[in-house]
Design a protein around this motif. Sequence first.
Motif, short mmCIF file in Angstrom:
data_model
loop_
_atom_site.label_atom_id
_atom_site.label_comp_id
_atom_site.label_asym_id
_atom_site.label_seq_id
_atom_site.Cartn_x
_atom_site.Cartn_y
_atom_site.Cartn_z
N PRO A 24 4.63 -7.39 8.38
CA PRO A 24 4.07 -7.89 7.12
C PRO A 24 3.50 -6.75 6.29
N GLY A 25 3.71 -6.82 5.01
CA GLY A 25 3.15 -5.79 4.13
C GLY A 25 4.03 -4.59 3.92
N ARG B 23 -3.83 -8.71 18.74
CA ARG B 23 -4.64 -7.63 18.20
C ARG B 23 -5.85 -7.30 19.05
N GLU B 24 -6.45 -8.37 19.61
CA GLU B 24 -7.73 -8.11 20.29
C GLU B 24 -7.79 -8.63 21.71
N ILE C 225 2.43 -8.60 13.22
CA ILE C 225 1.43 -7.59 12.85
C ILE C 225 2.01 -6.44 12.06
N GLN C 226 3.07 -5.85 12.55
CA GLN C 226 3.53 -4.61 11.92
C GLN C 226 4.35 -4.82 10.66
N GLU D 232 4.76 4.31 9.21
CA GLU D 232 4.34 5.40 10.09
C GLU D 232 5.47 5.84 11.02
N PRO E 5 -2.04 -6.21 5.36
CA PRO E 5 -1.66 -6.22 6.78
C PRO E 5 -0.45 -5.33 7.02
N GLY E 6 -0.48 -4.63 8.11
CA GLY E 6 0.66 -3.79 8.47
C GLY E 6 0.60 -2.38 7.92
N VAL E 7 -0.46 -2.06 7.20
CA VAL E 7 -0.58 -0.70 6.67
C VAL E 7 -0.62 0.31 7.81
N ASN E 8 -1.57 0.14 8.66
CA ASN E 8 -1.63 0.96 9.88
C ASN E 8 -2.67 0.36 10.82
N ASN E 9 -2.76 0.93 11.98
CA ASN E 9 -3.63 0.33 12.99
C ASN E 9 -5.09 0.32 12.56
N LEU F 274 -9.16 -5.47 8.84
CA LEU F 274 -8.83 -6.85 8.47
C LEU F 274 -9.25 -7.82 9.56
N THR F 275 -9.01 -7.39 10.78
CA THR F 275 -9.42 -8.21 11.92
C THR F 275 -10.90 -8.53 11.81
N SER G 167 3.19 1.15 12.51
CA SER G 167 3.71 0.41 11.36
C SER G 167 5.06 0.99 10.93
N TYR H 165 0.83 -1.20 0.00
CA TYR H 165 0.00 0.00 0.00
C TYR H 165 0.87 1.25 0.00
#
Lengths: 202, 202, 202, 202
Positions: free
Chosen positions: D118-119, D177-178, D115-116, D35, C118-122, C128-129, D32, C33
């Motif tokens: 990937p991508g 994540r959750e 999480i962070q 960011e 995944p990993g674009v931003n929070n 995605l989640t 990320s 992205y």
Amino acid sequence: MAYRQTNKVKEKLERKKGDIIRAAREVFAENSYQETSIKSIAQKAKIATGTFYLYFSNKEALINMIVDEMFQELLKCIKSEREKVTDSFEKLQASMEACIRLFIKEKSMAKILLIQVPGVNNAFNAKLTEIENELIKLTKEDLDELKEEGRFPGEDSLVSAMAFVGSFRQVITSWLREGQPEDLEKAFDTLMKYNLRGLGKL
Amino acid sequence: MAYRQTNKVKEKLERKKGDIIRAAREVFAENSYQETSIKSIAQKAKIATGTFYLYFSNKEALINMIVDEMFQELLKCIKSEREKVTDSFEKLQASMEACIRLFIKEKSMAKILLIQVPGVNNAFNAKLTEIENELIKLTKEDLDELKEEGRFPGEDSLVSAMAFVGSFRQVITSWLREGQPEDLEKAFDTLMKYNLRGLGKL
Amino acid sequence: MAYRQTNKVKEKLERKKGDIIRAAREVFAENSYQETSIKSIAQKAKIATGTFYLYFSNKEALINMIVDEMFQELLKCIKSEREKVTDSFEKLQASMEACIRLFIKEKSMAKILLIQVPGVNNAFNAKLTEIENELIKLTKEDLDELKEEGRFPGEDSLVSAMAFVGSFRQVITSWLREGQPEDLEKAFDTLMKYNLRGLGKL
Amino acid sequence: MAYRQTNKVKEKLERKKGDIIRAAREVFAENSYQETSIKSIAQKAKIATGTFYLYFSNKEALINMIVDEMFQELLKCIKSEREKVTDSFEKLQASMEACIRLFIKEKSMAKILLIQVPGVNNAFNAKLTEIENELIKLTKEDLDELKEEGRFPGEDSLVSAMAFVGSFRQVITSWLREGQPEDLEKAFDTLMKYNLRGLGKL
DNA sequence: CATGAATGAGGCTTCATTCAT
DNA sequence: TATGAATGAAGCCTCATTCAT
């Protein structure tokens, strides 16, 4: 036949141009030149963006025409009021009264001329200068006449004319921007007296 | 261990900020706010575009700071001149004299405040209004004082104050835009007399 | 009087929006992205950069729409496959089969959802989640049903559902990234058996 | 003497590098890669931006080193746990237990790896793939051993290994994540049973 | 003539990286 | 070695203007 057609067509064209100008005036009254997009003007005029360019070559041509028109309107108004009187003092009064009357009637015009358009760019400032100068010239002519008649002791008639016009300008601008003074007509009297005293009358 | 002398460094930064402001003033004096790009300011200040953003968060912050600074400078100048005299008429004169002196000295300042910045946008006009109002307020205070002393017959002191300020404004603007009147100092005398008469003195 | 057939026009616009989305999918499938510029998407879609903004308010709106669309497509596909069977075990199988079929058919979709986004931003991870959770929820419902019927001894149906989905996810991701396993359909059988055993069947 | 000096210097250099990496881990765990600015990392590490470049050639080198380190740490951890047992099933369990223990202890590590990162970009995905593959390879080796011993009926040991690892990955990611499942250790048991059944044990 | 989609130049702003101190 | 100011490439986005229908 063709001739008459052309006339009708021209007329229609002019009418539409007028519609656009009217719409543009409304928009420009509320937003500065730069903030105003052709799209928003077109929307207000209920035409497509592209149509705008059938009537005006570009954005600058529009604002130029608007201001020119206003200038003509203002001048016409002033001159017609001036013709009703002969005395130079009365002419001065007539000029400003015409101005204020017109601005009260067409507030958007006042807003555009006095608030929105200044600062657009140098070319534009030149045009505004021209307009103001015309008004100042008229005023100066009155003063010079009074001078000749020995009714105005006045040192520098140009500067005095500027002072005269500037005092009105300031009050009108404040009225437009802040609604102060509330009653512009009443303020006009005060202003007139102030300036007449300034010019040496009384 | 560079930049150990924090004071010197801070000073240097402030100086650079000042350089940018000075450069920006020059550019803004010749071109309208909208026409002026950050790039052109950076070039005038001999820095890279990105460097600008080390000193100002954006273009608007810059112009705000410039105008605020000018406002402070102007006000300081006016107040310090006013303190030298006690009579209200003299105070009126001192205010305007201070203005004109400053504007002659810092022509770019006058150009920005009186010519370029008006019309930028509504938010900005509000700021300018504030500045002008401050000056008008001072003038009005003088008039009210004179009124109390029975030295100013004055109908509406607010309108009169506006007239007073507006007459100067008009002349200064014309001088900036067209070099008319050529000698602003001399015009000042004419203006002062005009206004004193307007206020009922003499 | 162009564009009179509003329907056709609307359709055309929608088609163009679709074109852009398709182009963007292709680009996003190959680059992350952040690496993907609007310019590159515009080029792939054979439009000017500015045109992009006629269809999407910004880059984020685009990726959101893409992912939302994919989500809808995936869910629709899964649900329609699930409806064809009644047994919960079969539903589990149908879900994953639908997934894999779709991903084989639309590899770019799989790449974007599983690898690039995944990993674009929070904020994005949250979206995605949500998608994954939907799938896990479906799976969990099946498991809970089986549990009720006494066919799944299952300790924690949520964790089991995650295990189920996660095992597929891992294999698909590897297939996308490295082409391992080569034959995803065949791997599906292995996976299905693995998971059915895991769930206690057989 | 010089030699010893150099050693000390090297050590100091390495220590500082470690400081930066630690700071970066913290920042990357919450934001990320894209960011996260070098400036923010430098701030967290209490160094100047420029100093960063004395220790790392660029941003990518940093994240590469971080991930490599994590990889080594993870692998070391897993291998040391595996050495404590001999049975292949136990080895499988040991591997995952080591993973989960480490991730619970070093949540930022898990967040970054799962999480962070990937991508980020293609080069990076390749690196992550490599890491995962290492883990899958270990798992596959266990399965192949079991297969030889006739204890795993397993069709395709690679796919099974992926399923095994993927099920854990999914649960851990959701936990990160959750916060679902709340108790990761307990979920581990469920997962382990699920996978052992999947592998044909029991 | 009218339309509004399409264009693309140009402005603002960020940030990885460099450099003077 | 350490600093943080300086750099400038690159990206996003807007909008006056053009053009195909």
